[in-house]
Scaffold this active site. Structure first.
Site, PDB file in Angstrom:
ATOM      1  N   CYS A  57      44.072  42.201  43.464  1.00 48.62           N
ATOM      2  CA  CYS A  57      43.810  42.290  42.029  1.00 48.62           C
ATOM      3  C   CYS A  57      43.815  43.748  41.570  1.00 48.62           C
ATOM      4  O   CYS A  57      42.823  44.468  41.744  1.00 48.62           O
ATOM      5  CB  CYS A  57      42.465  41.632  41.724  1.00 48.62           C
ATOM      6  SG  CYS A  57      42.027  41.700  39.983  1.00 48.62           S
ATOM      7  N   CYS A 102      41.243  44.605  38.873  1.00 47.38           N
ATOM      8  CA  CYS A 102      39.855  44.693  39.357  1.00 47.38           C
ATOM      9  C   CYS A 102      39.650  45.985  40.156  1.00 47.38           C
ATOM     10  O   CYS A 102      38.639  46.659  40.004  1.00 47.38           O
ATOM     11  CB  CYS A 102      39.502  43.541  40.304  1.00 47.38           C
ATOM     12  SG  CYS A 102      40.018  41.920  39.789  1.00 47.38           S
ATOM     13  N   ASP A 103      40.593  46.297  41.030  1.00 49.44           N
ATOM     14  CA  ASP A 103      40.359  47.341  42.034  1.00 49.44           C
ATOM     15  C   ASP A 103      41.172  48.623  41.840  1.00 49.44           C
ATOM     16  O   ASP A 103      40.933  49.611  42.537  1.00 49.44           O
ATOM     17  CB  ASP A 103      40.671  46.786  43.445  1.00 49.44           C
ATOM     18  CG  ASP A 103      39.806  45.576  43.782  1.00 49.44           C
ATOM     19  OD1 ASP A 103      38.690  45.491  43.246  1.00 49.44           O
ATOM     20  OD2 ASP A 103      40.248  44.729  44.569  1.00 49.44           O
TER      21      ASP A 103
END
Ligand code: NAP
Length: 305
Positions: A133, A136-137
């Site tokens: 992701c 997200c990261d």
């Protein structure tokens, strides 16, 4: 016996449970694994409105506790079959534990799993350089070289997103042609810090305890090349797991439950929420939003029985 059975205790399912309980109805959540879904593997969430930073585990635990605190019952058994009794309007859900639960409505919130490469050390390095992701990261790799693997829209958009703040992006794809949109591809070609590594597959992950490189193998020549990267974003598609429920919810060719923003399926009383349904944006916020929409739709449906 419950008012609404929710299948899946990820962000969509638990959000649905909160809304069902707060609507004065009884929610029973069935979960095959542990609560939290995919988000539990995310080291840090920084894109949930109102929360600057929280670990995926902390977020999932807070959601779980909120649902349980409101009176939702969670049973850790895999839902295996749904029978729709057209005469009574009731739904019967049979589980791996040999139990049968009955409710007036069911919400399918089964999520989707990121497809894995299936190579050595992939699980071990997840959260330590390997991610599924970018939104997200990605921020953890500011100023660092990373690789993105895949040729669909997710991979192209991930690469474009990361090109904004990573020093170098290697876009690794197993063939020349891309499934992703040509317009996004064109934007990527304009980026000086993006290098295309085509006809190549990731065959080895390097680094201990964190990723510091990958080996890619050229499919035509068989030659190996080492790419020094701190992150590898694997974006090779997703796999929903809805086959067991296709008797009550129509699936698209990829296996996603066909539903729009109202979260209704083709069967009255069967609703769906989160990544398991057809949609374009699969994020924590949209999963939680679906949970609310599906729960309120299910409660309205119960009023008609
Ligand atoms: P996808 O479209 O299924 O693409 C997956 C990519 O991964 C393909 O290029 C495929 O290669 C490659 N791949 C699959 N298995 C692989 C393996 N084992 N090793 C190496 N490569 C592998 O998946 P996605 O990009 O996640 O998109 C899923 C759906 O969401 C699509 O319908 C997409 O259009 C949609 N989506 C839309 C948006 C948007 O509208 N903004 C954004 C993201 C996603 P091949 O091409 O060779 O098969």
């Amino acid at each position: 016996m419950a008012d609404v059975i929710i299948i899946g205790a990820g962000p969509a399912g638990l959000s649905a449970a909160i809304y069902v309980q707060r609507a004065g109805r009884a929610a029973l959540v069935l979960e095959a694994m542990t609560y939290g879904g995919q988000i539990i593997n995310t080291p840090e969430i920084e894109n949930y409105p109102g929360i600057q930073s929280i670990s995926g585990f902390e977020f999932a635990t807070a959601l779980y506790q909120q649902a349980v605190g409101l009176g939702a019952e969670i049973v850790f058994e895999r839902a295996e079959k749904i029978e729709d009794d057209a005469d009574t309007g009731m739904k019967k859900v049979t589980t791996s534990g040999g139990n049968t639960f009955t409710a007036g409505a069911v919400i399918l919130a089964t999520g989707a799993k990121n497809r894995h490469l299936g190579i050595d050390r992939e699980e071990e390095l997840t959260g330590f350089g390997v991610s599924y992701c970018a939104t997200c990261d990605g921020a953890f790799f500011k100023g660092k070289p990373v690789a993105v693997n895949g040729g669909g829209n997710t991979a192209l958009e991930d690469a474009l997103f990361l090109a904004g703040y990573c020093s170098k992006i290697y876009l690794i794809h197993r063939r020349e042609g891309f499934r992703g949109e040509p317009a996004v591809l064109e934007k990527l070609r304009q980026k000086e810090n993006v290098e295309f590594v085509l006809n190549a597959t990731v065959t080895e992950l390097l680094g201990e305890p964190k990723l510091n490189g990958v080996i890619v193998t050229d499919k035509n020549t068989g030659e190996d090349r080492e790419l020094q990267v701190d992150g590898l974003f694997i974006a090779i598609g997703q796999t929903p797991e809805n086959k067991a429920f296709d008797n009550v919810a129509e699936l698209d060719p990829a296996g996603y439950i066909i539903a729009g923003e109202d979260c209704t399926t083709n069967t009255p009383g069967i609703f769906t929420a989160g990544d398991c349904r057809t949609k374009t944006v699969r994020q924590l916020t949209t999963a939680a939003s679906d949970g609310a929409v599906a729960a309120l739709a299910a409660c309205s449906y119960l009023d008609t029985l």
